[in-house]
Design an enzyme around this catalytic site. Structure first.
Site, short mmCIF file in Angstrom:
data_model
loop_
_atom_site.label_atom_id
_atom_site.label_comp_id
_atom_site.label_asym_id
_atom_site.label_seq_id
_atom_site.Cartn_x
_atom_site.Cartn_y
_atom_site.Cartn_z
N GLU A 266 0.85 -1.19 0.00
CA GLU A 266 0.00 0.00 0.00
C GLU A 266 0.89 1.24 0.00
OE1 GLU A 266 -3.60 1.64 2.89
OE2 GLU A 266 -1.81 0.74 3.79
N CYS B 14 -4.40 -3.45 4.00
CA CYS B 14 -4.01 -2.99 5.33
C CYS B 14 -5.13 -3.12 6.38
CB CYS B 14 -3.51 -1.55 5.23
SG CYS B 14 -2.56 -1.00 6.67
N LYS C 148 -9.82 0.30 -2.18
CA LYS C 148 -10.02 -0.08 -0.78
C LYS C 148 -11.44 0.26 -0.34
CE LYS C 148 -7.71 0.52 3.73
NZ LYS C 148 -6.59 1.24 4.40
#
Length: 538
Positions: free
Chosen positions: A296, A407, A355
């Site tokens: 990321e 994440c 995301k």
């Protein structure tokens, strides 16, 4: 000097003169003991979490918590539960204040501990019921379920399951996910206290309460036996062949929030490490990967809008000669996205994943105007909110289906499962932990990925900007990992799997079932209390 009491009367006369103040202090200490025990048992639970491998400390932590709460009223349970929550969450989440100071950390803990306080009140209420460890453990999972959803779409960090990556109960993640794994640990802890309590009671009275003893023993035995029985569900055998994966950790120039101001340097670092890997492949020092995974924020410069960033990524992809998953920050139609970009060495960008579970106060600011009025620095650090993606991300990379979980998303059950049900044969968790320096955060997140590997029986790779990057087998074992704040790469042949564990198939159903158990126990206890009061009035 020796004082001898020759009669009861003399003893009574001497006692007030010996220590009237001592008895007062002793009574005060006895009253404070439950509060101290609640806070210390919460801290003991924290110590059971990574980076330590003391997973078993969760059992005495909940045993002490059960001792503190059993037989008390809901108000006492509320306060003691809050102290337990503070003892657990204050040290666990200290990393949230590494760069922004103690204010946000303390505010987060104060809010999250409220959920633990409510669980404490509930446990105190059900502790008078037969089989109370079952109801109490279900209440804990109900509290975790609530914490994972509110406020701001939840914060599941600190789920009991995430502290069990090295524990004997880990196979239960494949049975019913994090709720079943967590339930087993909490049940075993409460059951341990019940066994000890009944043993002491039996020794004192000489009477064995067989039904209660059976419940206590089963509360300990069933989770243990269940974990042993679930071991056949845990396997690292390849079902759909294998692939050789490359994980690149480029590192950042400096830790902390200001790494965002060094965006070009971070991109260059990851390109440089990829080119170094390509040179090692060409020299025959390492196996040629089938594809490469970047973390990321490895390209916070939008490669769709900036030709120089595009050229850097394109050069790295051509050098290694295989597809790369690049973590980028992309602006599209006036909206900002935390995006994974599938970059083909010949065709360039061919697929994207945005995301979906974005981080409050990190990727967007709730109550932006209010926060700006309190501290304008916070709003200046996050000038524009990120937007959410809407679809699962599964990249086809050299024929392999790679599910992307970016994440923070790894903490949420639904995000990981959605990739597997969408066909992912392995999972990648690209992350950026540079903001949190050398704190325990990266190890806590790595443990989550290990639990997810077992939960869904998938290889999990964790490419991180500054470490710890890792390759995790479907049985939860780490086979390779990097250090922190070093440039490095990992290359390994890993298995692809397509079968679904019971946890994958059942999804949220085990959690719903445990919430219903908790509600049933709470309803039973409240009803019994009301009937008792009515009988007393008569």
């Amino acid at each position: 000097m020796t004082v001898t009491a020759t009669s009861v009367g003399e003893s009574d006369q001497l006692e007030p003169r010996i220590a009237p103040g001592a008895r007062t202090w002793a009574r005060r200490l006895v009253r404070l003991l439950p509060a101290a025990a609640a806070g210390l048992s919460g801290f003991l639970l924290y110590v059971s979490f990574p980076p330590r491998t003391l997973w078993w400390l969760a059992l005495p932590a909940f045993a002490i918590f059960g001792w503190v709460l059993r037989g008390r009223g809901w108000k006492a349970g509320l306060g003691l539960g809050y102290l337990f929550g503070l003892g657990f969450l204050l040290p666990l989440l200290v990393w949230t204040g590494v760069e922004v100071g103690p204010g946000p950390w303390l505010a987060l803990v104060a809010i999250e501990a409220v959920f633990v306080a409510l669980v404490g009140a509930g446990v105190a209420v059900v502790s008078k019921l037969p089989g109370w460890p079952v109801w109490a453990a279900a209440l804990w999972i109900a509290g975790e379920a609530a914490r994972a959803r509110v406020p701001f779409e939840g914060f599941p960090w600190g789920k009991i399951a995430f502290g069990q990556a090295d524990g004997m109960f880990l196979p239960l993640a494949a049975v019913g996910g994090t709720p079943v794994l967590g339930f087993a640990v909490v049940l075993c802890g409460f059951g341990l206290y019940e066994v000890v309590r009944l043993a002491v009671e039996t020794r004192r009275t000489g009477t064995v309460r067989r039904a209660a003893a059976a419940v206590g023993l089963l509360s300990v035995a069933v989770p243990v036996v269940g974990a042993v029985a679930a071991r056949p569900l845990v396997s690292d055998r390849a079902e759909d062949g294998s692939v050789t994966v490359g994980v690149v950790q480029g590192n950042v120039p400096r830790a902390g929030l200001d790494f965002n101001s060094q965006r070009r340097a971070v991109l260059d670092y990851h390109a440089r490490e990829t080119e170094r890997l390509a040179a090692e492949v060409k020299a025959g020092k390492v196996a040629r990967p089938d594809f490469v995974l970047w973390p990321e924020n490895s390209s916070d410069i939008d490669p769709f809008a900036n030709p120089d960033a595009r050229a850097v990524i394109d050069t790295a992809a051509k050098a290694v000669g295989v597809p790369i998953s690049v973590g980028g920050v992309v602006e599209r139609d006036g909206k900002l996205y935390n995006e994974q970009i599938l970059w083909d060495p010949a065709k360039g960008p061919v697929d994207t994943y945005d995301k979906r579970q974005i981080q409050p106060f990190g990727e967007y600011l709730p109550f932006r105007s209010l926060i700006g009025a309190i501290n304008s620095n916070w709003t200046s650090m996050q000038r524009q909110d990120f937007s959410r993606g809407t679809k699962p991300g599964v990249f086809t990379m050299d024929g392999a289906k790679v599910g992307l979980v970016t994440c923070y998303e790894a903490a949420f059950d639904w995000t990981v499962r959605s990739e597997v049900t969408d066909g992912a044969q392995m999972i990648s968790v690209p992350s950026n932990n540079a903001t949190f320096d050398r704190s325990e955060m990266t190890y806590q997140q790595l443990a989550m990925s290990r639990v997810r590997a077992v939960e869904h029986s998938r290889t999990v790779t964790v490419p991180v900007t500054s470490g710890v990057s890792a390759i995790i087998m479907p049985d939860g074992k780490i086979t390779q990992k990097t250090g922190m704040f070093v440039a490095d790469s990992l290359v390994q042949k890993v298995p692809l799997r397509s079968s679904q564990t019971p946890a994958t198939q059942l999804g949220v159903l085990p959690e719903i079932a445990l919430v219903l158990v908790a509600a049933g126990g709470l309803g039973w206890a409240v009803g019994a209390g009301l009937r008792g009061r009515r009988a007393g009035d008569v």
